[in-house]
Structures are given as C-alpha cells and as structure tokens.
Design a protein around this motif. Sequence first.
Motif, PDB file in Angstrom:
ATOM      1  N   LEU A 107       0.837  -1.198   0.000  1.00  0.00           N
ATOM      2  CA  LEU A 107       0.000   0.000   0.000  1.00  0.00           C
ATOM      3  C   LEU A 107       0.871   1.247   0.000  1.00  0.00           C
ATOM      4  O   LEU A 107       2.024   1.215   0.419  1.00  0.00           O
ATOM      5  CB  LEU A 107      -0.931   0.030   1.217  1.00  0.00           C
ATOM      6  CG  LEU A 107      -0.254  -0.024   2.577  1.00  0.00           C
ATOM      7  CD1 LEU A 107      -0.928   0.926   3.541  1.00  0.00           C
ATOM      8  CD2 LEU A 107      -0.282  -1.444   3.116  1.00  0.00           C
ATOM      9  N   GLN A 108       0.266   2.315  -0.470  1.00  0.00           N
ATOM     10  CA  GLN A 108       0.919   3.621  -0.356  1.00  0.00           C
ATOM     11  C   GLN A 108       0.038   4.509   0.511  1.00  0.00           C
ATOM     12  O   GLN A 108       0.238   4.600   1.713  1.00  0.00           O
ATOM     13  CB  GLN A 108       1.194   4.198  -1.741  1.00  0.00           C
ATOM     14  CG  GLN A 108       2.293   3.421  -2.460  1.00  0.00           C
ATOM     15  CD  GLN A 108       2.671   4.030  -3.778  1.00  0.00           C
ATOM     16  OE1 GLN A 108       2.756   5.232  -3.934  1.00  0.00           O
ATOM     17  NE2 GLN A 108       2.905   3.170  -4.763  1.00  0.00           N
ATOM     18  N   CYS A 109      -1.021   5.095  -0.069  1.00  0.00           N
ATOM     19  CA  CYS A 109      -1.885   5.929   0.786  1.00  0.00           C
ATOM     20  C   CYS A 109      -2.775   5.074   1.685  1.00  0.00           C
ATOM     21  O   CYS A 109      -3.223   5.526   2.724  1.00  0.00           O
ATOM     22  CB  CYS A 109      -2.732   6.876  -0.061  1.00  0.00           C
ATOM     23  SG  CYS A 109      -4.128   6.060  -0.881  1.00  0.00           S
ATOM     24  N   GLY A 110      -3.079   3.860   1.244  1.00  0.00           N
ATOM     25  CA  GLY A 110      -3.874   2.940   2.051  1.00  0.00           C
ATOM     26  C   GLY A 110      -5.377   3.057   1.877  1.00  0.00           C
ATOM     27  O   GLY A 110      -6.127   2.279   2.461  1.00  0.00           O
ATOM     28  N   PHE A 111      -5.812   4.010   1.057  1.00  0.00           N
ATOM     29  CA  PHE A 111      -7.265   4.216   0.944  1.00  0.00           C
ATOM     30  C   PHE A 111      -7.981   3.009   0.357  1.00  0.00           C
ATOM     31  O   PHE A 111      -9.080   2.658   0.790  1.00  0.00           O
ATOM     32  CB  PHE A 111      -7.557   5.463   0.087  1.00  0.00           C
ATOM     33  CG  PHE A 111      -8.987   5.878   0.119  1.00  0.00           C
ATOM     34  CD1 PHE A 111      -9.477   6.659   1.157  1.00  0.00           C
ATOM     35  CD2 PHE A 111      -9.870   5.469  -0.868  1.00  0.00           C
ATOM     36  CE1 PHE A 111     -10.818   7.026   1.204  1.00  0.00           C
ATOM     37  CE2 PHE A 111     -11.208   5.836  -0.833  1.00  0.00           C
ATOM     38  CZ  PHE A 111     -11.679   6.623   0.212  1.00  0.00           C
ATOM     39  N   CYS A 112      -7.348   2.361  -0.603  1.00  0.00           N
ATOM     40  CA  CYS A 112      -8.003   1.219  -1.260  1.00  0.00           C
ATOM     41  C   CYS A 112      -7.839  -0.076  -0.473  1.00  0.00           C
ATOM     42  O   CYS A 112      -8.478  -1.079  -0.796  1.00  0.00           O
ATOM     43  CB  CYS A 112      -7.434   1.023  -2.661  1.00  0.00           C
ATOM     44  SG  CYS A 112      -5.735   0.357  -2.668  1.00  0.00           S
TER      45      CYS A 112
ATOM     46  N   CYS B  24      -6.549   0.860  -7.545  1.00  0.00           N
ATOM     47  CA  CYS B  24      -5.577   1.487  -6.641  1.00  0.00           C
ATOM     48  C   CYS B  24      -4.964   2.664  -7.380  1.00  0.00           C
ATOM     49  O   CYS B  24      -4.196   2.481  -8.318  1.00  0.00           O
ATOM     50  CB  CYS B  24      -4.492   0.488  -6.236  1.00  0.00           C
ATOM     51  SG  CYS B  24      -3.180   1.257  -5.257  1.00  0.00           S
ATOM     52  N   ARG B  25      -5.323   3.847  -6.948  1.00  0.00           N
ATOM     53  CA  ARG B  25      -4.813   5.051  -7.618  1.00  0.00           C
ATOM     54  C   ARG B  25      -3.316   5.216  -7.433  1.00  0.00           C
ATOM     55  O   ARG B  25      -2.666   5.906  -8.203  1.00  0.00           O
ATOM     56  CB  ARG B  25      -5.518   6.309  -7.078  1.00  0.00           C
ATOM     57  CG  ARG B  25      -6.888   6.475  -7.640  1.00  0.00           C
ATOM     58  CD  ARG B  25      -7.557   7.713  -7.094  1.00  0.00           C
ATOM     59  NE  ARG B  25      -8.851   7.875  -7.729  1.00  0.00           N
ATOM     60  CZ  ARG B  25      -9.102   8.751  -8.693  1.00  0.00           C
ATOM     61  NH1 ARG B  25      -8.154   9.556  -9.116  1.00  0.00           N
ATOM     62  NH2 ARG B  25     -10.290   8.839  -9.216  1.00  0.00           N
ATOM     63  N   CYS B  26      -2.774   4.596  -6.408  1.00  0.00           N
ATOM     64  CA  CYS B  26      -1.325   4.687  -6.173  1.00  0.00           C
ATOM     65  C   CYS B  26      -0.562   3.680  -7.019  1.00  0.00           C
ATOM     66  O   CYS B  26       0.668   3.693  -7.018  1.00  0.00           O
ATOM     67  CB  CYS B  26      -1.010   4.454  -4.700  1.00  0.00           C
ATOM     68  SG  CYS B  26      -1.782   5.647  -3.596  1.00  0.00           S
TER      69      CYS B  26
HETATM   70  S1  FES Z   1      -2.637   2.501  -1.856  1.00  0.00           S
HETATM   71 FE1  FES Z   1      -3.415   4.450  -2.457  1.00  0.00          FE
HETATM   72  S2  FES Z   1      -5.163   3.955  -3.626  1.00  0.00           S
HETATM   73 FE2  FES Z   1      -4.236   2.050  -3.269  1.00  0.00          FE
END
Ligand code: FES
Length: 145
Positions: free
Chosen positions: A91-96, A128-130
Amino acid sequence: MVELVVNGGSHTLEAPVGRSLAETLRDGLGLTGTKIGCNEGHCGACTVLVDGVPTLSCITLVHTVEGRNVTTIEGLRDHPLVDSFVRADALQCGFCTPGQIVSASALVEANPEPTREQIRHGMAGNLCRCGAYPKIEEAIATWQG
Ligand code: FES
Ligand code: FES
C-alpha cells in the motif's frame, strides 16, 4: 429501522429508505474502515462481504441486506492477509486497502493458492490510484506466509 448483522453482531438502527450500506456502516455503526471513493460502483474501495460474497456497499441499499451476514474489514482484523499486505508493503496511501483485503479474503477462501492470473482477474474490481498492484498481487500470492 433496519436489522443488520455485521461482523457477527446484531444491530437495530435508523436508516431512511434509500440509505446505502456503506453510509450506514460508517455513520450508523462507526465502522469507518469501509471507504467511500467513487460512490458509484466503480472503484471497489467500499467492498464488504455479504454472506461471503464481495459486494460494493456504496451501491447496495442497506434494507436489501437485512438479516444477512455482513463482514467489513474490521471483521477481518485477524485474517492472515492483513499481515501479508504489511509484509509485502502492498500500500501507499492505504485508501483502497480495506476493499482490497476484503475482496482478497473471498478470493483465497474460494481458492487458497490462486495463480497470478487468477489474482489479477479476481481483484480486477478493486482499483488502486497509487498503482500498488504488483505488491498487492505479491501479498495475495504469499498470504499463507
Ligand atoms: S494505496 Fe493508495 S489507492 Fe491504493
Ligand atoms: S466507493 Fe463503492 S465502488 Fe467506489
């Protein structure tokens, strides 16, 4: 009123007709692990299990799941996939991530050793936008440790 069974517990709460399951989980039960991204059924961030089946809670009316078993990411906190996502740095931002783990849990329940292609196919509804897809795939491929 609506009667909900969420993560094994029963709840009776106010929910106007037309209220989505995602809004009810977040605002009515405080289960904010379920994310609302697009709110239109396109991104998978809001995925929960209804009777074990991945379901987009943003486009599911809460009254349609009355009495059925709803599982959110909070109900999967002890699932080995949680550790495997951390290990793989998936994960990066973790939103997804909650939606990814919920969908992946159904995938490995049905097929504990999915191929990379089966993972990509099974996870196609979770965006996943990241762009963490390679690591998400790795996390699911190695979920059993
Ligand atoms: S980790 Fe950022 S949208 Fe998937
Ligand atoms: S928030 Fe439900 S699919 Fe995007």
